[in-house]
Write a protein that holds these residues in place. Structure first.
Motif, PDB file in Angstrom:
ATOM      1  N   LEU A   1       0.897   0.674   2.302  1.00  0.00           N
ATOM      2  CA  LEU A   1       0.503   0.192   0.981  1.00  0.00           C
ATOM      3  C   LEU A   1       0.511   1.270  -0.098  1.00  0.00           C
ATOM      4  O   LEU A   1       0.716   0.954  -1.275  1.00  0.00           O
ATOM      5  CB  LEU A   1      -0.891  -0.454   1.051  1.00  0.00           C
ATOM      6  CG  LEU A   1      -0.906  -1.889   1.578  1.00  0.00           C
ATOM      7  CD1 LEU A   1      -2.324  -2.405   1.672  1.00  0.00           C
ATOM      8  CD2 LEU A   1      -0.069  -2.797   0.686  1.00  0.00           C
TER       9      LEU A   1
ATOM     10  N   LEU B   1       2.698  -9.155   3.135  1.00  0.00           N
ATOM     11  CA  LEU B   1       2.770  -8.528   1.810  1.00  0.00           C
ATOM     12  C   LEU B   1       3.733  -9.245   0.877  1.00  0.00           C
ATOM     13  O   LEU B   1       3.938  -8.808  -0.264  1.00  0.00           O
ATOM     14  CB  LEU B   1       3.187  -7.062   1.933  1.00  0.00           C
ATOM     15  CG  LEU B   1       2.256  -6.135   2.712  1.00  0.00           C
ATOM     16  CD1 LEU B   1       2.841  -4.726   2.747  1.00  0.00           C
ATOM     17  CD2 LEU B   1       0.857  -6.129   2.114  1.00  0.00           C
TER      18      LEU B   1
ATOM     19  N   PHE C   1       2.295 -10.309  -2.554  1.00  0.00           N
ATOM     20  CA  PHE C   1       1.973  -9.110  -3.328  1.00  0.00           C
ATOM     21  C   PHE C   1       3.230  -8.444  -3.862  1.00  0.00           C
ATOM     22  O   PHE C   1       3.290  -8.050  -5.038  1.00  0.00           O
ATOM     23  CB  PHE C   1       1.176  -8.146  -2.456  1.00  0.00           C
ATOM     24  CG  PHE C   1       1.126  -6.740  -2.971  1.00  0.00           C
ATOM     25  CD1 PHE C   1       0.490  -6.442  -4.161  1.00  0.00           C
ATOM     26  CD2 PHE C   1       1.718  -5.703  -2.255  1.00  0.00           C
ATOM     27  CE1 PHE C   1       0.448  -5.135  -4.644  1.00  0.00           C
ATOM     28  CE2 PHE C   1       1.675  -4.402  -2.727  1.00  0.00           C
ATOM     29  CZ  PHE C   1       1.042  -4.120  -3.928  1.00  0.00           C
TER      30      PHE C   1
ATOM     31  N   HIS D   1       3.835   1.125  -1.810  1.00  0.00           N
ATOM     32  CA  HIS D   1       4.024  -0.089  -2.607  1.00  0.00           C
ATOM     33  C   HIS D   1       3.154  -0.075  -3.865  1.00  0.00           C
ATOM     34  O   HIS D   1       3.604  -0.480  -4.944  1.00  0.00           O
ATOM     35  CB  HIS D   1       3.706  -1.325  -1.766  1.00  0.00           C
ATOM     36  CG  HIS D   1       4.623  -1.519  -0.599  1.00  0.00           C
ATOM     37  ND1 HIS D   1       5.995  -1.458  -0.723  1.00  0.00           N
ATOM     38  CD2 HIS D   1       4.372  -1.788   0.713  1.00  0.00           C
ATOM     39  CE1 HIS D   1       6.552  -1.677   0.458  1.00  0.00           C
ATOM     40  NE2 HIS D   1       5.589  -1.871   1.335  1.00  0.00           N
TER      41      HIS D   1
ATOM     42  N   ARG E   1       5.623  -6.986   7.449  1.00  0.00           N
ATOM     43  CA  ARG E   1       5.765  -7.118   5.998  1.00  0.00           C
ATOM     44  C   ARG E   1       5.516  -8.544   5.515  1.00  0.00           C
ATOM     45  O   ARG E   1       5.348  -8.774   4.308  1.00  0.00           O
ATOM     46  CB  ARG E   1       7.160  -6.678   5.563  1.00  0.00           C
ATOM     47  CG  ARG E   1       7.474  -5.199   5.805  1.00  0.00           C
ATOM     48  CD  ARG E   1       8.934  -4.914   5.574  1.00  0.00           C
ATOM     49  NE  ARG E   1       9.781  -5.710   6.470  1.00  0.00           N
ATOM     50  CZ  ARG E   1      11.105  -5.747   6.404  1.00  0.00           C
ATOM     51  NH1 ARG E   1      11.726  -5.037   5.487  1.00  0.00           N
ATOM     52  NH2 ARG E   1      11.797  -6.489   7.253  1.00  0.00           N
TER      53      ARG E   1
ATOM     54  N   THR F   1      -3.043 -10.960  -0.625  1.00  0.00           N
ATOM     55  CA  THR F   1      -2.615 -10.798   0.767  1.00  0.00           C
ATOM     56  C   THR F   1      -3.717 -11.341   1.676  1.00  0.00           C
ATOM     57  O   THR F   1      -4.874 -11.442   1.259  1.00  0.00           O
ATOM     58  CB  THR F   1      -2.380  -9.314   1.123  1.00  0.00           C
ATOM     59  OG1 THR F   1      -3.649  -8.665   1.270  1.00  0.00           O
ATOM     60  CG2 THR F   1      -1.559  -8.598   0.063  1.00  0.00           C
TER      61      THR F   1
END
Length: 448
Positions: free
Chosen positions: A300, A218, A221, A303, A215, A238
């Motif tokens: 992703l 990320l 982001f 998210h 993680r 990212t």
């Protein structure tokens, strides 16, 4: 500001630098009470350039230069200031006033001092400085970000053997800075030449960070308010595209590289045996990194959906895949296919896996026609053919679980299963198979 300047002119260089930080702290603290995002005007920037970066205001005047001891003392003053200032908003605006490029003659001094300041912050673990540097990397054009990245790599991966251990330790201290640093490093080292292959110590450190906590890449982001359109010329949200570039191009870039002996001649025995020593270590690291990147891509869709950006924001831009495919094609042409068949197949396998998982998760927004056009000139690869002709991202289906997309095309019988082929690196251990996406008609083949 003119009164402040006159008082600073009567002081020595270090006292003036310390006092200008004091005055600007009061100035911006007052502004922040009336405006959440005060505009940094010309006056404060000119004071910093004259009394911190020693750039004279008068035309034709010779710039002052601090000696090494004075420069070290200045860095300590700045480190202490950012450590002791408790308000993050004040720290951020002072850091931005100091180090945001202005497009003038002070930028070289500005970037040089920034590299030394962040390097010192890494060495003594000054988290406020690292957090400010992370914000700076996020809002500064990429041409300056890679200069900071190169300064840190030189200090901790090239100059002093073993000093990379100090850089490794900031993983737990400032993950946000680590994320931005990885993005900068992947922009710097694009494997386009032997000089732009990442040092082994750097590669090992980054792979260790990501493998321990995928993680990490990320963080920017997940913690940044986003719009569907991202600014051009800045770092990506990212490091995903940069890491994919590393994994895909590495087999060909390392094959192209010619090991040299101390006398400067190519060592034929060393070149022939690329499966031992540092090259073997790097192959294992890239394989491990490739697996971590695929695992991150798998998360992703959730998210992007949470941020209401699914299908609207591609974290991996199709425009960035175009030069990657062109690089692969060029490297495959440069290398003799008879001597590099395993490396070419490995690179294309990794490209196919990254494309398929990125499309399935919504990180890459494109059509099958886009892919066919993009990959039409690449050497044949069974797995890539499956990705091009197989299912791509579909609108959400209420009857299907998250992460599943329905079949929209039945692959030709010739591609119904991926035939086994000799291992790209027989000396390396194999990994157990993993099925990454339910509903895909071909098995995932881990890269060895």
């Amino acid at each position: 500001m003119s009164d402040i300047r006159h008082s600073l002119l009567r002081r020595d260089a270090l006292s003036a630098a310390k006092e200008v930080l004091y005055h600007l702290d009061i100035y911006f603290s007052s502004q922040l009470q009336s405006a959440p995002l005060p505009i940094v005007d010309k006056g404060p920037v000119e004071l910093l350039e004259e009394f911190v970066f020693q750039v004279p205001k008068e035309r034709g005047a010779q710039p002052k230069r601090l000696n090494s001891l004075q420069e070290l003392q200045l860095l300590e003053i700045m480190c202490s200031y950012f450590q002791e200032q408790s308000k993050d908003s004040v720290r951020q605006i002072i850091f931005s006033s100091l180090f945001s490029p202005q497009g003038n003659k002070a930028d070289d001094s500005r970037m040089s001092l920034l590299g030394k300041l962040v390097s010192m912050a890494v060495a003594v673990c000054r988290i406020p400085v690292l957090e400010c540097a992370a914000s700076w990397l996020q809002r500064t054009p990429v041409v300056y970000c890679v200069r900071l990245a190169r300064a840190l790599v030189d200090d901790y991966c090239c100059l002093v053997p073993g000093s990379v251990q100090t850089l490794k330790q900031i993983f737990s201290a400032s993950p946000r800075f680590c994320c931005q640093f990885i993005t900068s490093v992947t922009a710097l080292y694009d494997l386009s030449s032997d000089d732009l292959i990442p040092p082994l110590d750097l590669l090992e450190m980054i792979v260790g960070w990501i493998f321990e906590d995928p993680r990490l890449i990320l963080i920017t982001f997940l913690n940044t308010p986003l719009a569907a359109n991202l600014p051009i010329g800045f770092l990506e949200l990212t490091p995903l595209i940069g890491l994919i570039r590393w994994c895909v191009k590495a087999p060909l870039a390392y094959k192209r590289r010619k090991p040299c002996l101390s006398n400067g001649h190519v060592g034929h025995k060393v070149a022939k045996d690329s499966g031992t020593g540092p090259d073997r270590d790097s192959h294992l690291l890239y394989s491990k990194l490739h697996l971590s990147v695929l695992q991150v891509l798998m998360t992703l869709q959730l998210h992007l959906t949470e941020k209401n950006l699914y299908g609207r924001l591609g974290l991996i831009l199709f425009d960035h895949m175009v030069p990657l495919v062109e690089d692969i094609n060029r490297l495959a042409d440069e290398l003799n296919p008879l001597n590099a068949s395993q490396e070419i197949e490995l690179a294309l396998d990794r490209l196919a896996q990254a494309l398929q998982v990125a499309m399935a998760s919504g990180a890459l927004l494109c059509t099958r026609d886009d892919l066919r056009t993009l990959c039409s000139r690449l050497p044949h690869n069974n797995l890539l053919q499956l990705v091009i002709s197989g299912p791509v991202q579909q609108p959400p289906h209420t009857a299907l679980p998250p992460g599943f997309y329905p079949h929209i095309h039945t692959p030709p019988l010739a591609y119904g299963a991926v035939p086994a082929h000799p291992a790209a690196h027989p000396a390396l251990p194999t990994h157990p198979g993993h099925t990454f996406i339910s509903g895909v008609t071909f098995p995932f083949r881990p890269i060895r």
